[in-house]
Design a protein around this motif. Sequence first.
Motif, PDB file in Angstrom:
ATOM      1  N   MET A   1       0.770  52.221  67.977  1.00 36.16           N
ATOM      2  CA  MET A   1       1.383  51.347  68.359  1.00 36.16           C
ATOM      3  C   MET A   1       0.197  50.977  69.385  1.00 36.16           C
ATOM      4  N   LYS A   2       0.031  50.086  69.908  1.00 35.82           N
ATOM      5  CA  LYS A   2      -1.586  49.602  71.054  1.00 35.82           C
ATOM      6  C   LYS A   2      -1.070  49.123  72.022  1.00 35.82           C
ATOM      7  N   TRP A   3      -2.158  50.791  72.749  1.00 32.04           N
ATOM      8  CA  TRP A   3      -2.002  50.890  74.809  1.00 32.04           C
ATOM      9  C   TRP A   3      -2.194  48.719  75.049  1.00 32.04           C
ATOM     10  N   ASN A   4      -3.436  47.935  74.234  1.00 22.74           N
ATOM     11  CA  ASN A   4      -3.186  47.094  75.185  1.00 22.74           C
ATOM     12  C   ASN A   4      -1.416  46.163  75.043  1.00 22.74           C
ATOM     13  N   ASP A   5      -0.622  46.268  73.627  1.00 23.63           N
ATOM     14  CA  ASP A   5       0.638  45.450  74.168  1.00 23.63           C
ATOM     15  C   ASP A   5       1.536  46.274  75.333  1.00 23.63           C
ATOM     16  N   LEU A   6       1.735  47.986  75.026  1.00 26.75           N
ATOM     17  CA  LEU A   6       1.873  48.705  76.566  1.00 26.75           C
ATOM     18  C   LEU A   6       1.575  47.727  77.496  1.00 26.75           C
ATOM     19  N   ARG A   7       0.494  47.658  77.997  1.00 25.51           N
ATOM     20  CA  ARG A   7      -0.006  47.512  79.444  1.00 25.51           C
ATOM     21  C   ARG A   7       0.724  46.059  79.611  1.00 25.51           C
ATOM     22  N   VAL A   8       0.038  44.897  78.327  1.00 21.06           N
ATOM     23  CA  VAL A   8       0.896  43.764  78.727  1.00 21.06           C
ATOM     24  C   VAL A   8       2.195  43.415  78.817  1.00 21.06           C
ATOM     25  N   PHE A   9       3.259  45.150  77.872  1.00 19.49           N
ATOM     26  CA  PHE A   9       4.548  44.744  78.328  1.00 19.49           C
ATOM     27  C   PHE A   9       4.478  44.783  79.855  1.00 19.49           C
ATOM     28  N   SER A  10       3.699  45.951  79.871  1.00 20.83           N
ATOM     29  CA  SER A  10       4.461  45.929  81.502  1.00 20.83           C
ATOM     30  C   SER A  10       4.313  45.207  82.600  1.00 20.83           C
ATOM     31  N   VAL A  11       2.971  44.015  82.527  1.00 23.04           N
ATOM     32  CA  VAL A  11       2.507  43.258  83.800  1.00 23.04           C
ATOM     33  C   VAL A  11       3.241  41.755  83.192  1.00 23.04           C
ATOM     34  N   VAL A  12       4.254  41.877  82.061  1.00 22.65           N
ATOM     35  CA  VAL A  12       5.353  40.266  81.355  1.00 22.65           C
ATOM     36  C   VAL A  12       6.153  41.213  82.081  1.00 22.65           C
ATOM     37  N   ALA A  13       7.139  42.906  82.238  1.00 19.88           N
ATOM     38  CA  ALA A  13       8.324  42.677  82.657  1.00 19.88           C
ATOM     39  C   ALA A  13       7.794  43.227  84.480  1.00 19.88           C
ATOM     40  N   SER A  14       6.889  42.984  84.624  1.00 24.00           N
ATOM     41  CA  SER A  14       6.783  42.883  86.320  1.00 24.00           C
ATOM     42  C   SER A  14       7.033  41.462  86.841  1.00 24.00           C
ATOM     43  N   ALA A  15       6.273  40.652  85.882  1.00 23.80           N
ATOM     44  CA  ALA A  15       5.626  38.842  86.058  1.00 23.80           C
ATOM     45  C   ALA A  15       6.750  38.316  86.412  1.00 23.80           C
ATOM     46  N   GLY A  16       7.467  38.605  84.789  1.00 22.36           N
ATOM     47  CA  GLY A  16       9.308  38.380  84.970  1.00 22.36           C
ATOM     48  C   GLY A  16       8.897  37.088  83.822  1.00 22.36           C
ATOM     49  N   SER A  17       7.604  36.190  83.070  1.00 26.55           N
ATOM     50  CA  SER A  17       7.499  34.838  82.505  1.00 26.55           C
ATOM     51  C   SER A  17       5.854  35.587  81.795  1.00 26.55           C
ATOM     52  N   LEU A  18       5.886  34.914  80.459  1.00 24.50           N
ATOM     53  CA  LEU A  18       4.448  35.199  79.776  1.00 24.50           C
ATOM     54  C   LEU A  18       3.412  34.232  80.380  1.00 24.50           C
ATOM     55  N   SER A  19       3.618  32.641  81.428  1.00 23.92           N
ATOM     56  CA  SER A  19       2.901  32.482  81.864  1.00 23.92           C
ATOM     57  C   SER A  19       2.341  33.164  83.302  1.00 23.92           C
ATOM     58  N   ALA A  20       2.791  33.701  84.145  1.00 26.84           N
ATOM     59  CA  ALA A  20       2.689  34.853  85.499  1.00 26.84           C
ATOM     60  C   ALA A  20       2.084  35.681  84.785  1.00 26.84           C
ATOM     61  N   ALA A  21       2.101  36.431  83.282  1.00 27.82           N
ATOM     62  CA  ALA A  21       1.510  37.322  83.449  1.00 27.82           C
ATOM     63  C   ALA A  21       0.285  36.948  82.986  1.00 27.82           C
ATOM     64  N   ALA A  22       0.244  36.285  81.726  1.00 29.81           N
ATOM     65  CA  ALA A  22      -1.466  35.421  81.709  1.00 29.81           C
ATOM     66  C   ALA A  22      -1.616  35.550  82.839  1.00 29.81           C
ATOM     67  N   ARG A  23      -1.407  34.682  84.024  1.00 34.94           N
ATOM     68  CA  ARG A  23      -2.352  33.864  84.930  1.00 34.94           C
ATOM     69  C   ARG A  23      -3.009  35.605  85.684  1.00 34.94           C
ATOM     70  N   GLU A  24      -2.397  36.739  85.548  1.00 33.10           N
ATOM     71  CA  GLU A  24      -2.419  38.391  86.155  1.00 33.10           C
ATOM     72  C   GLU A  24      -3.587  38.765  85.008  1.00 33.10           C
ATOM     73  N   LEU A  25      -3.389  38.592  84.070  1.00 28.54           N
ATOM     74  CA  LEU A  25      -4.198  39.621  82.990  1.00 28.54           C
ATOM     75  C   LEU A  25      -5.181  38.405  83.078  1.00 28.54           C
ATOM     76  N   GLY A  26      -5.997  37.839  83.206  1.00 23.19           N
ATOM     77  CA  GLY A  26      -6.449  36.767  82.509  1.00 23.19           C
ATOM     78  C   GLY A  26      -7.128  36.029  81.513  1.00 23.19           C
ATOM     79  N   ILE A  27      -5.457  36.384  80.337  1.00 22.33           N
ATOM     80  CA  ILE A  27      -5.838  35.673  79.225  1.00 22.33           C
ATOM     81  C   ILE A  27      -4.807  34.879  78.869  1.00 22.33           C
ATOM     82  N   SER A  28      -4.813  34.157  78.084  1.00 19.94           N
ATOM     83  CA  SER A  28      -3.816  33.012  76.998  1.00 19.94           C
ATOM     84  C   SER A  28      -2.495  33.615  77.649  1.00 19.94           C
ATOM     85  N   GLN A  29      -1.313  32.621  77.739  1.00 22.77           N
ATOM     86  CA  GLN A  29      -0.365  32.642  77.462  1.00 22.77           C
ATOM     87  C   GLN A  29      -0.071  32.894  75.909  1.00 22.77           C
ATOM     88  N   PRO A  30      -0.059  32.620  74.970  1.00 22.49           N
ATOM     89  CA  PRO A  30       0.089  32.567  73.733  1.00 22.49           C
ATOM     90  C   PRO A  30      -0.294  34.373  73.629  1.00 22.49           C
TER      91      PRO A  30
END
Length: 291
Positions: A1-30
Motif C-alpha cells: 500500500m502506498k502512502w501517496n494513495d492514502l494521502r490523495v484518498f484523504s484529500v478527495v474525501a474532503s474535497a468531494g471531487s477529483l478536480s477539486a482534489a487536483a487543484r488542492e494537491l497541485g497535480i492533474s485530475q487523471p
Amino acid sequence: MKWNDLRVFSVVASAGSLSAAARELGISQPTVGRHIDSLEATLNKRLFDRQSRGYVLSDQGLELLPKVEAMERAAFAIEESSQSDLSGVIKLAIPEITSRFLGKRLLPLQKLYPGLTIEIATSNQFVNLSRREADIALRTELPSQGDLRTKRVMSTQAAVYASHQYLADNPQALSDARYNDCDWILPLKEVTSKQASSWYAQHIREKNIRYRCGSLHVMMDLALSGAGLILWTTGYAKDVPGLKKVSPAIPSQNRDYWLVAHSEALNQPRIRAVWDWLVELLDKEQHRFNS
C-alpha cells in the motif's frame, strides 16, 4: 500500500471531487484518479460512490477515513520532530537540459529542509553512484549494474520551436518546409542523445545547420535571439515565454526519466527525504509534458 494513495484518498474525501482534489494537491485530475484506483485495487474495496455531483465516500470509505487521518497526524508529528535533524550535503546529478527546469523549482525544498546543502552537477554523462559521485541522479536510461534503486518519475515529449521574431520572418517554419528552408541550431554530436542524433540525421540537412553548440543553454539563447529552430522538450519550453511551438510533438523523441540512487544511500534520512520530495515534485509537474 502506498502512502501517496492514502494521502490523495484523504484529500478527495474532503474535497468531494477529483478536480477539486487536483487543484488542492497541485497535480492533474487523471493522476488523482489513478491514485484512487490504485488504492481501491490494493484494498479490494470500493471507497467512493461516483455520482454526478462528485465523489461520495462509501461505507468502506467512511470506515477507512479516520484511520488515514490518524496516520496523517502521526506523519506530521514525525516530520516536525525530525526535520531539524536533516542536515548535510546532498549531491544531485541532473542532465543539463533538465537543470534549469528543476533549478526554478527547488526553493521549496530549501525552505522545507533548511539544514541541507544541495550540490547540483549538470552533465549528460553517467555518474558512478556506487562510488557516491552523486547521491541521487536523474537519468534517461536505466543503469545495468550496481545495487541501485530506480523509479520512473517523468515522461517527456519534444517538438520544434522558434522565437516569435524568427517565426514572423520565416512563416515556413510552421510547415514541413522548415526542414529545407529554415536555419537550425543543433547540439554538438558529443552532447546529443542517440535518440535526437538519429532524428537530426534523418531530417536536417547540413546546409541548414547554422550553429552547433556544446551547451544546450546556449542553444536556447540562440533560438531566443532569432538565430533558427531548435528541437526542445515541450515541458521545458513552457518555462520560456519567448519560444513558440511550430510542430506537433515528435513521437520518436518521447523519453522516460528515472530517479536513481544507491540502495544503501536511501537509508540515510536526508537522502530519502530529498528522493521523496523529488518524486512528489515530478509527479506534480508531469502534466506540463503531456502536450
